[in-house]
Structures are given as C-alpha cells and as structure tokens.
Design an enzyme around this catalytic site. Structure first.
Site, PDB file in Angstrom:
ATOM      1  N   LEU A 122       0.864  -1.174   0.000  1.00 42.82           N
ATOM      2  CA  LEU A 122       0.000   0.000   0.000  1.00 42.82           C
ATOM      3  C   LEU A 122       0.901   1.224   0.000  1.00 42.82           C
ATOM      4  CD1 LEU A 122      -2.737  -0.847   2.706  1.00 42.82           C
ATOM      5  CD2 LEU A 122      -2.957  -1.017   0.213  1.00 42.82           C
ATOM      6  N   ASP A 123       0.504   2.272  -0.709  1.00 46.98           N
ATOM      7  CA  ASP A 123       1.271   3.509  -0.713  1.00 46.98           C
ATOM      8  C   ASP A 123       1.414   4.049   0.710  1.00 46.98           C
ATOM      9  OD1 ASP A 123       1.227   3.334  -3.465  1.00 46.98           O
ATOM     10  OD2 ASP A 123      -0.324   4.863  -3.732  1.00 46.98           O
ATOM     11  N   VAL A 124       2.465   4.835   0.935  1.00 51.94           N
ATOM     12  CA  VAL A 124       2.652   5.493   2.228  1.00 51.94           C
ATOM     13  C   VAL A 124       1.406   6.302   2.598  1.00 51.94           C
ATOM     14  CG1 VAL A 124       3.966   7.277   3.443  1.00 51.94           C
ATOM     15  CG2 VAL A 124       5.162   5.590   2.055  1.00 51.94           C
ATOM     16  N   THR A 149      -1.673   5.792   1.709  1.00 55.35           N
ATOM     17  CA  THR A 149      -2.917   5.022   1.695  1.00 55.35           C
ATOM     18  C   THR A 149      -2.983   4.143   2.925  1.00 55.35           C
ATOM     19  OG1 THR A 149      -2.961   4.990  -0.730  1.00 55.35           O
ATOM     20  CG2 THR A 149      -4.301   3.351   0.402  1.00 55.35           C
TER      21      THR A 149
END
Length: 312
Positions: free
Chosen positions: A142-144, A146
């Site tokens: 997961l993105d930082v 998100t």
C-alpha cells in the site's frame, strides 16, 4: 546491515606540506573536497591529536587521523514499534494488519520513516524469509499515503501460495475512494495501461506503452462536491486507483499529486488522498478456507466524508 566506523591514520608526505587539510585529505584518501570538509566539520579529523579546521595547513610528517562514520543501509529493516498499526488477525501462516497513513510497507532508498516490516520485527513477529531482505514476507503493498488492510506472510508456504494468488488475481482487493464530482457512468471499468510519468519520476500516468491495468468502480454515495466509490482492483499497479480516477477527471479528493482541488482538500482538513483499503479476501494458504478481513475509515477520512455529506 550497517558497517562499523572506519579509522584511518596516515602520515602526511613532505610533498603535501603546506596544503589545506581538506585538500590533503582529498589527495591521500580519494575523497571529494566536500566530503573531506564534512568530516572535518563533524570533528572527525585530527592532526597530531588536535581537531582541525578545513583551512588549516598540514606539515610534512604530521599524523593525520580520520574517522569515517558507518553508512547506514537504506534498505536495512530497523525494528521499532509504530504507533497506529493494528493487528486484525494473526496465526502461524499470516498476519493481517490495519496500516495507518504515513507508514511505508518496507524500507526503500529515500524513505526514512516508519515501516510495516520494522514494526513487525519490533513487535517480535517472525515472518517469512522469502523475498528481498527488506521486504521478506511481503506479497502486496500500500502507498505510504494510503491506509487500510493488508496481509504479510509468516511461513514460507503461505508466502508461496499468496504470492501466486496475487499474481493470478484471485485475491479480492476492495477499496473505498472519495473522488471529486460524479463519474459518468456511475459504475464502470477503467482499462488503461499505466506507466511512469514522462516528466515526473515520482508519479505515474496512463501511457500507451504502460502495463496492463484494470480498475472496476461503482458509486456508493453521490454528494454535491464528491462521490464515494467502491473500487475493486483486477491488477495491482503502483498508484493505480489514483491514476485511473485522475484520468477520468475525477481525482481522489485530497490527491494534489494527481490534480485534486487543494481548496476542497483544505476545507475538509485532508493532508492526503481520500483512499482506503477496506477489505481483503483470499483463500487461506493453510486451511484453504475463504477468509475476508476488513478495516474501518481512519479519523481523517471519516471526518472529511462527514463534511461532504453535510454539504448540500
């Protein structure tokens, strides 16, 4: 892993007598003048036992002591408890967590903040050794920016099974996204290849030569300024939902990187994109049972959605 600090001691040759210390270091050690000056400014350079300034001069036969600090490995996993990470499920095969915003999944060059793998190490979890050292046990990311639910593998068998499940797209990945405006149609599929942005290497874009990317969405709520969508990912490209929603001209609220209105983000108190990994469903790698794990909206996203719902 980090290496130990290196201590070097040399005697200044007569041929360098009268040179500035930084210039003499550059000649003797192959340093740049900038690095030499940095070491001197840190008090790590001594001539005949005395700390020196970069413009001080050396004399022939002087003893030059230089301490070169250990350089940390940017990919080293540093065990640390990260506030906000919640354990949703834990067994011998997998651990499922609720990842907060501002936490990376694993170390990477340029990232100095907290990581999921660092938290698990600090909390005493033993995870799979499969995968690169900095992302062992990681089968998804997961993105930082998100938040939401994700799974990490603890056993080698679980890693193999779930890595294969993600590769063959048998994992149900459900996100909620608050996007600007109202997508038309209200439910649909975005099938558009994604590649690295041609002008900004920190972002992505729909590109003709990009990787195959498919996003399914449906509108759950339509409000005056924004719509709440449920999104299912068929593929798992970096920034996929953010890029596809931006390509539809309906960027995630608060996603300034991909064209969101900063005034709306400020009004809602958002410091990041409104995007949350809600549910993760897959066949358990050990039992074969179909399992599903859920996360709830974190406070910042819940507050922003409440404000949107109240605006008529």
């Amino acid at each position: 892993m980090s290496t130990r600090a290196e201590q070097r001691t040399v005697f200044v040759p007569d041929g360098l007598a009268g040179e500035r210390v930084d210039a003499a270091m550059a000649r003797m050690f192959g340093f740049s003048r900038t690095k030499a000056a940095d070491l001197i400014s840190q008090g790590l350079v001594h001539v005949d036992g005395t700390a020196v300034g970069k413009s001080d001069r050396v004399h022939g036969g002087a003893m030059l002591d230089v301490t070169i600090p250990a350089e940390s490995d940017p990919l080293e996993v540093v065990p640390e408890i990260v506030e906000g990470i919640r354990i949703i499920h834990d067994d011998d095969a997998i651990v499922v967590i609720d990842k907060p915003v501002g936490v990376a999944v694993h170390p990477s060059p340029g990232w100095t903040g907290p990581t999921v793998v660092g938290h698990l190490a600090g909390a005493g979890f033993r995870i799979s050794t499969s995968g690169a050292s900095e992302r062992q046990g990681i089968v998804q990311r997961l993105d930082v920016g998100t938040s939401g639910v994700m799974v990490i593998c603890k056993s080698e068998h679980a890693y193999s099974v779930l890595k294969n499940a993600f590769r063959h797209r048998t994992v149900d990945k459900t996100y909620h996204a608050l996007v600007q405006g109202h997508p038309d149609p209200l439910a649909g599929t975005v099938d558009a290849p994604i590649g690295r942005h041609p002008h900004h290497d920190y972002k992505f874009a729909v590109m003709a030569d990009g990787r195959h990317s498919v996003t399914h969405y449906e509108t759950l709520e339509a409000h005056r300024f924004a719509s709440l969508l449920e999104v299912h990912l068929e593929t798992g490209r970096t920034h996929q939902i953010r890029v596809h929603m931006s390509a539809l001209k309906h960027p995630c609220v608060g996603d300034l990187t991909y064209g969101a209105d900063p005034r709306l983000a400020a009004r809602l108190g958002l410091q990041r994109q409104w995007l949350h990994a809600m549910r993760l469903g897959f066949e358990h790698p050990e039992t074969g049972e179909q399992v599903s794990y859920e996360s709830t909206y974190p406070d910042d996203l819940a507050h922003a959605l409440d404000v949107i719902r109240d605006e008529h």
